[in-house]
Design a protein around this motif. Structure first.
Motif, PDB file in Angstrom:
ATOM      1  N   LEU A  50      17.787 -26.264  -3.190  1.00 30.78           N
ATOM      2  CA  LEU A  50      16.935 -27.449  -3.254  1.00 30.78           C
ATOM      3  C   LEU A  50      17.236 -28.250  -4.504  1.00 30.78           C
ATOM      4  CD1 LEU A  50      13.433 -26.003  -2.259  1.00 30.78           C
ATOM      5  CD2 LEU A  50      15.038 -27.263  -0.816  1.00 30.78           C
ATOM      6  N   ASP A  51      17.182 -29.569  -4.355  1.00 29.64           N
ATOM      7  CA  ASP A  51      17.262 -30.406  -5.547  1.00 29.64           C
ATOM      8  C   ASP A  51      15.842 -30.684  -6.039  1.00 29.64           C
ATOM      9  OD1 ASP A  51      16.197 -32.435  -3.941  1.00 29.64           O
ATOM     10  OD2 ASP A  51      18.018 -33.645  -3.910  1.00 29.64           O
ATOM     11  N   GLY A  52      15.682 -31.539  -7.011  1.00 30.72           N
ATOM     12  CA  GLY A  52      14.376 -31.836  -7.589  1.00 30.72           C
ATOM     13  C   GLY A  52      13.402 -32.496  -6.630  1.00 30.72           C
ATOM     14  N   ASN A  53      13.901 -33.064  -5.552  1.00 28.30           N
ATOM     15  CA  ASN A  53      13.054 -33.727  -4.559  1.00 28.30           C
ATOM     16  C   ASN A  53      12.874 -32.885  -3.300  1.00 28.30           C
ATOM     17  OD1 ASN A  53      12.763 -36.099  -6.143  1.00 28.30           O
ATOM     18  ND2 ASN A  53      14.802 -36.745  -5.497  1.00 28.30           N
ATOM     19  N   ASP A  54      13.190 -31.612  -3.390  1.00 30.45           N
ATOM     20  CA  ASP A  54      13.101 -30.680  -2.260  1.00 30.45           C
ATOM     21  C   ASP A  54      14.024 -31.027  -1.096  1.00 30.45           C
ATOM     22  OD1 ASP A  54      11.376 -29.063  -3.624  1.00 30.45           O
ATOM     23  OD2 ASP A  54       9.576 -29.731  -2.577  1.00 30.45           O
ATOM     24  N   ALA A  55      15.097 -31.713  -1.390  1.00 32.14           N
ATOM     25  CA  ALA A  55      16.124 -31.963  -0.371  1.00 32.14           C
ATOM     26  C   ALA A  55      17.133 -30.817  -0.452  1.00 32.14           C
ATOM     27  CB  ALA A  55      16.822 -33.295  -0.616  1.00 32.14           C
ATOM     28  N   LEU A  56      17.643 -30.406   0.695  1.00 29.64           N
ATOM     29  CA  LEU A  56      18.624 -29.330   0.718  1.00 29.64           C
ATOM     30  C   LEU A  56      19.998 -29.875   0.344  1.00 29.64           C
ATOM     31  CD1 LEU A  56      18.909 -26.279   1.389  1.00 29.64           C
ATOM     32  CD2 LEU A  56      19.770 -27.002   3.617  1.00 29.64           C
ATOM     33  N   VAL A  57      20.604 -29.265  -0.658  1.00 26.94           N
ATOM     34  CA  VAL A  57      21.961 -29.604  -1.071  1.00 26.94           C
ATOM     35  C   VAL A  57      22.876 -28.521  -0.520  1.00 26.94           C
ATOM     36  CG1 VAL A  57      23.497 -29.976  -3.033  1.00 26.94           C
ATOM     37  CG2 VAL A  57      21.094 -30.689  -3.181  1.00 26.94           C
ATOM     38  N   ASP A  58      23.783 -28.905   0.359  1.00 25.29           N
ATOM     39  CA  ASP A  58      24.686 -27.941   0.989  1.00 25.29           C
ATOM     40  C   ASP A  58      25.511 -27.202  -0.069  1.00 25.29           C
ATOM     41  OD1 ASP A  58      23.849 -28.644   3.521  1.00 25.29           O
ATOM     42  OD2 ASP A  58      25.533 -29.988   3.897  1.00 25.29           O
ATOM     43  N   THR A  59      25.741 -25.932   0.173  1.00 27.22           N
ATOM     44  CA  THR A  59      26.595 -25.139  -0.696  1.00 27.22           C
ATOM     45  C   THR A  59      28.031 -25.642  -0.577  1.00 27.22           C
ATOM     46  OG1 THR A  59      25.180 -23.202  -0.458  1.00 27.22           O
ATOM     47  CG2 THR A  59      27.462 -22.793  -1.124  1.00 27.22           C
ATOM     48  N   LYS A  87      12.059 -22.249   4.029  1.00 26.18           N
ATOM     49  CA  LYS A  87      11.823 -20.997   3.296  1.00 26.18           C
ATOM     50  C   LYS A  87      11.896 -21.229   1.797  1.00 26.18           C
ATOM     51  CE  LYS A  87      13.587 -16.383   2.309  1.00 26.18           C
ATOM     52  NZ  LYS A  87      12.608 -16.230   1.285  1.00 26.18           N
ATOM     53  N   LEU A  88      12.895 -21.977   1.348  1.00 23.17           N
ATOM     54  CA  LEU A  88      13.026 -22.248  -0.090  1.00 23.17           C
ATOM     55  C   LEU A  88      11.806 -22.999  -0.621  1.00 23.17           C
ATOM     56  CD1 LEU A  88      16.801 -23.266  -0.389  1.00 23.17           C
ATOM     57  CD2 LEU A  88      15.736 -21.117  -1.106  1.00 23.17           C
ATOM     58  N   ILE A  89      11.323 -23.957   0.145  1.00 21.71           N
ATOM     59  CA  ILE A  89      10.140 -24.723  -0.270  1.00 21.71           C
ATOM     60  C   ILE A  89       8.913 -23.810  -0.298  1.00 21.71           C
ATOM     61  CG2 ILE A  89       8.554 -26.565   0.414  1.00 21.71           C
ATOM     62  CD1 ILE A  89      11.093 -28.111   1.386  1.00 21.71           C
ATOM     63  N   ALA A  90       8.765 -22.981   0.718  1.00 20.86           N
ATOM     64  CA  ALA A  90       7.618 -22.058   0.782  1.00 20.86           C
ATOM     65  C   ALA A  90       7.642 -21.045  -0.347  1.00 20.86           C
ATOM     66  CB  ALA A  90       7.601 -21.349   2.133  1.00 20.86           C
ATOM     67  N   ASP A  91       8.818 -20.666  -0.802  1.00 19.06           N
ATOM     68  CA  ASP A  91       8.961 -19.644  -1.862  1.00 19.06           C
ATOM     69  C   ASP A  91       8.874 -20.217  -3.275  1.00 19.06           C
ATOM     70  OD1 ASP A  91       9.269 -17.750   0.096  1.00 19.06           O
ATOM     71  OD2 ASP A  91      11.422 -17.464  -0.209  1.00 19.06           O
ATOM     72  N   LYS A  92       8.781 -21.531  -3.407  1.00 20.09           N
ATOM     73  CA  LYS A  92       8.704 -22.133  -4.733  1.00 20.09           C
ATOM     74  C   LYS A  92       7.418 -21.691  -5.435  1.00 20.09           C
ATOM     75  CE  LYS A  92       9.831 -26.328  -5.605  1.00 20.09           C
ATOM     76  NZ  LYS A  92       9.984 -27.796  -5.587  1.00 20.09           N
TER      77      LYS A  92
END
Length: 94
Positions: A50-59, A87-92
């Motif tokens: 995730l970036d600072g705006n909760d957008a997914l940045v591809d690996t 999941k990443l957002i929920a785990d923050k």
């Protein structure tokens, strides 16, 4: 009597709900075509962060061997990326 070191990506596995890609890389040292030693390194690739705006940045997998790239591209579908992002957002931490 030449020593040679080669790298082999000898195990690539897809695991878990979010399709993590586990890679085992072997460093092989040979002398006159006879293997002297083999050591392993393992690492895991996830679909993104995730970036600072909760957008997914591809690996970034551009430095990975072609076979690893092909597997990542095959298993990291749009649905998997969306689920991983959720999941990443929920785990923050709150």
């Amino acid at each position: 009597m030449a020593l040679t070191e080669t790298t082999e990506y000898d195990k690539i596995e897809v695991v878990g709900l979010y399709k993590a890609v586990q890679v085992r890389k072997a460093a092989v040292i040979t002398k006159d075509d006879k293997e002297l030693t083999r050591s392993f390194e393992r690492y895991v690739l996830q679909a993104g962060t995730l970036d600072g705006n909760d957008a997914l940045v591809d690996t970034d997998i551009s430095a990975e061997p072609a076979e690893v790239q092909a597997i990542c591209n095959a298993v990291w579908t749009t649905d998997i990326k969306a689920a991983w992002k959720a999941k990443l957002i929920a785990d923050k931490p709150a």
